[in-house]
Design a protein around this motif. Structure first.
Motif, PDB file in Angstrom:
ATOM      1  N   ALA A 398       0.834  -1.199   0.000  1.00 32.49           N
ATOM      2  CA  ALA A 398       0.000   0.000   0.000  1.00 32.49           C
ATOM      3  C   ALA A 398       0.874   1.257   0.000  1.00 32.49           C
ATOM      4  CB  ALA A 398      -0.921  -0.003   1.218  1.00 32.49           C
ATOM      5  N   GLU A 399       1.942   1.232   0.769  1.00 27.67           N
ATOM      6  CA  GLU A 399       2.863   2.370   0.815  1.00 27.67           C
ATOM      7  C   GLU A 399       3.565   2.553  -0.528  1.00 27.67           C
ATOM      8  OE1 GLU A 399       6.855   3.712   3.332  1.00 27.67           O
ATOM      9  OE2 GLU A 399       5.520   2.164   4.136  1.00 27.67           O
ATOM     10  N   LYS A 401       2.418   1.680  -3.471  1.00 28.32           N
ATOM     11  CA  LYS A 401       1.449   2.149  -4.464  1.00 28.32           C
ATOM     12  C   LYS A 401       1.298   3.662  -4.414  1.00 28.32           C
ATOM     13  CE  LYS A 401      -1.418  -1.994  -5.014  1.00 28.32           C
ATOM     14  NZ  LYS A 401      -2.753  -2.601  -4.770  1.00 28.32           N
ATOM     15  N   GLU A 402       1.337   4.219  -3.219  1.00 28.34           N
ATOM     16  CA  GLU A 402       1.251   5.678  -3.089  1.00 28.34           C
ATOM     17  C   GLU A 402       2.452   6.348  -3.750  1.00 28.34           C
ATOM     18  OE1 GLU A 402      -1.140   7.762  -1.898  1.00 28.34           O
ATOM     19  OE2 GLU A 402      -2.338   5.926  -1.957  1.00 28.34           O
ATOM     20  N   LYS A 403       3.627   5.797  -3.527  1.00 27.08           N
ATOM     21  CA  LYS A 403       4.838   6.343  -4.139  1.00 27.08           C
ATOM     22  C   LYS A 403       4.794   6.169  -5.658  1.00 27.08           C
ATOM     23  CE  LYS A 403       8.703   5.510  -2.083  1.00 27.08           C
ATOM     24  NZ  LYS A 403       9.881   4.777  -1.554  1.00 27.08           N
ATOM     25  N   ARG A 404       4.341   5.001  -6.102  1.00 24.28           N
ATOM     26  CA  ARG A 404       4.289   4.675  -7.525  1.00 24.28           C
ATOM     27  C   ARG A 404       3.435   5.661  -8.297  1.00 24.28           C
ATOM     28  NH1 ARG A 404       0.156   1.825  -9.919  1.00 24.28           N
ATOM     29  NH2 ARG A 404       0.583   0.758 -11.913  1.00 24.28           N
ATOM     30  N   ARG A 405       2.342   6.140  -7.686  1.00 23.11           N
ATOM     31  CA  ARG A 405       1.409   7.044  -8.363  1.00 23.11           C
ATOM     32  C   ARG A 405       2.101   8.281  -8.930  1.00 23.11           C
ATOM     33  NH1 ARG A 405      -2.399   6.287  -4.303  1.00 23.11           N
ATOM     34  NH2 ARG A 405      -4.001   4.869  -5.022  1.00 23.11           N
ATOM     35  N   ARG A 406       3.133   8.737  -8.266  1.00 20.76           N
ATOM     36  CA  ARG A 406       3.808   9.973  -8.668  1.00 20.76           C
ATOM     37  C   ARG A 406       4.570   9.815  -9.987  1.00 20.76           C
ATOM     38  NH1 ARG A 406       5.317   9.989  -3.008  1.00 20.76           N
ATOM     39  NH2 ARG A 406       7.508   9.561  -3.509  1.00 20.76           N
ATOM     40  N   ASP A 412      -4.057   3.956 -14.526  1.00 21.06           N
ATOM     41  CA  ASP A 412      -4.155   2.613 -13.940  1.00 21.06           C
ATOM     42  C   ASP A 412      -5.407   1.913 -14.411  1.00 21.06           C
ATOM     43  OD1 ASP A 412      -2.032   1.614 -12.524  1.00 21.06           O
ATOM     44  OD2 ASP A 412      -2.496   2.758 -10.710  1.00 21.06           O
TER      45      ASP A 412
END
Length: 412
Positions: A398-399, A401-406, A412
């Motif tokens: 989950a952590e 995925k938040e970083k990946r979004r940037r 997606d």
């Protein structure tokens, strides 16, 4: 949790999964091109084009420059190799760099590849899976722009992402800009598995990403630079040419197999789950017509399917060479697996360990490198089941995925 005696017999468990599967299937960096991902609805109305095909988007960059090219047999534009495509469009390619398996991808997994010459163009080929995996200053001499065009499959242990990382570092050190011609990730909707922990870095895992990271190579490079995972990252000029008409949720069938033992879509989609067996005493079909589509060993319980690995060019020394392996045929399972199980499927690994009569020799030294941690191996030894493993990685995934979004270049 069920005790060993209470668990379903493997043959029944696999059969049940197969039935359910069949039923289910019936039902920012400023130098990057196209930083904003298009809405999924609009992307799906546009014909899919890989980055290399969009010459109009990068012609100004390659014009008049001496190019280096990282590519292999899957680097194609329609049915033309990207090297021929660039030359046809007036680009000047000085040198070719090849990853694991070689420029034409004829070498077996792990086989050292020597420097060579391309028979078609006459250009020198520098192997990045031979004497050195990182290009030297001498090998980069005279290159004014490095073009990178490899087809990845979205897993940390698939070595093309490490080849990319080493090339980015080497080019940064020499002040050579890098142009990535992006390609879809056929596992672009899969983000799962343990994140690599410090101390477990190797060529099958360099950075703190999960086993299945859900990024294209263009997105991965952007993340690696901005997160400062690469040496001299501040000195690198990076340009990414996005694919057109693709999103992470849009299925992508590779027109050319990315490496010798990933022959089809099923193998590619099963690869994130089955590659762990490379660190065990279990065969996943190397030396057969269906690598990465079966699971078996001579000591596994009969399940109505068997195979015998043979010596082949793409698998000269497969596990259990010449032995009859009992196991499970996952080819029928994979179609629905691709549709509904967007996670690594741990059942096969856990069940194989349960069956193994020599548990002290089930894992080999390669397993922790593939996993990027010793936690997976220790959890299985301690009796964790598939559900335990699936839950174990959720917080760190989950952590991530938040970083990946940037760093996403595609919806997606």
């Amino acid at each position: 949790m069920l005790g060993v005696k209470d668990r379903p017999q493997p043959s029944r468990a696999f059969a049940l999964l197969l039935v359910l599967a069949v039923l289910a299937s019936c039902k920012s960096r400023k130098a990057i091109v196209g930083e904003t991902a298009p809405p999924e609805s609009s992307a799906r109305t546009v014909p899919m084009r890989v980055g290399a095909a969009r010459f109009e988007a990068y012609s100004d960059w390659v014009e008049g420059k001496k190019l280096g090219l990282v590519a292999n047999q899957a680097s194609v534009v329609d049915e033309m190799h990207v090297l021929d495509f660039l030359i046809q469009n007036g680009a000047t390619v000085e040198r070719v760099f090849s990853p694991e398996h070689g420029f034409r991808a004829k070498a077996a997994a792990g086989e050292e590849v020597s420097d060579d010459f391309d028979r078609s163009s006459g250009l020198p080929i520098v192997s990045l899976y031979g004497v050195n995996k990182r290009p030297t200053a001498e090998q980069l001499k005279g290159i004014e722009l490095m073009v990178f065009d490899l087809q990845d499959v979205g897993t940390r242990f698939y070595t093309y992402v490490s080849t990319l990382s080493y090339m980015l570092e080497a080019c940064a050190e020499q002040g050579i800009p890098v142009l990535i011609l992006d390609r879809p990730n056929p596992n672009g909707d899969l983000i799962d598995g343990p994140i690599l922990k410090p101390g477990f870095e190797s060529f099958v895992g360099l950075h703190p990403v999960p086993v299945a990271h859900g990024l294209t190579l263009g997105e991965y490079a952007s993340m690696a630079l901005s997160e400062r995972w690469l040496k001299n990252s501040d000195r690198l000029e990076l340009k990414v040419v996005r694919c057109e008409g693709w999103t992470h949720s849009r299925p992508y069938s590779l027109p050319v197999q990315p490496s010798p033992n990933l022959p089809n879509d099923q193998a590619i989609r099963l690869y994130p789950s089955l590659c762990f067996f490379e660190g065990t005493d279990v065969s996943i079909g190397r030396g057969t017509d269906y690598p990465f589509q079966v699971v078996g060993a001579p000591w596994m319980e009969p399940q109505g399917f068997e195979f015998k690995p043979k010596k082949r060019k793409e698998a000269p020394s497969p596990p259990h060479l010449g032995e009859t392996c009992q196991g499970a045929d996952l080819r029928a399972f994979s179609e629905a697996y691709l549709s509904i199980h967007r996670s690594i499927y741990w059942f096969w690994l856990v069940d194989a360990y349960r069956q193994c009569p020599h548990k002290d020799r089930f894992f080999n030294s390669y397993f922790d490198k593939l996993a990027g941690t010793d936690e997976l191996r220790l959890a299985i030894i301690a009796g964790a089941d598939a559900e335990d493993l699936a839950r174990r990685w959720k917080p760190e995934i989950a952590e991530f995925k938040e970083k990946r979004r940037r760093y996403l270049l595609y919806a997606d």
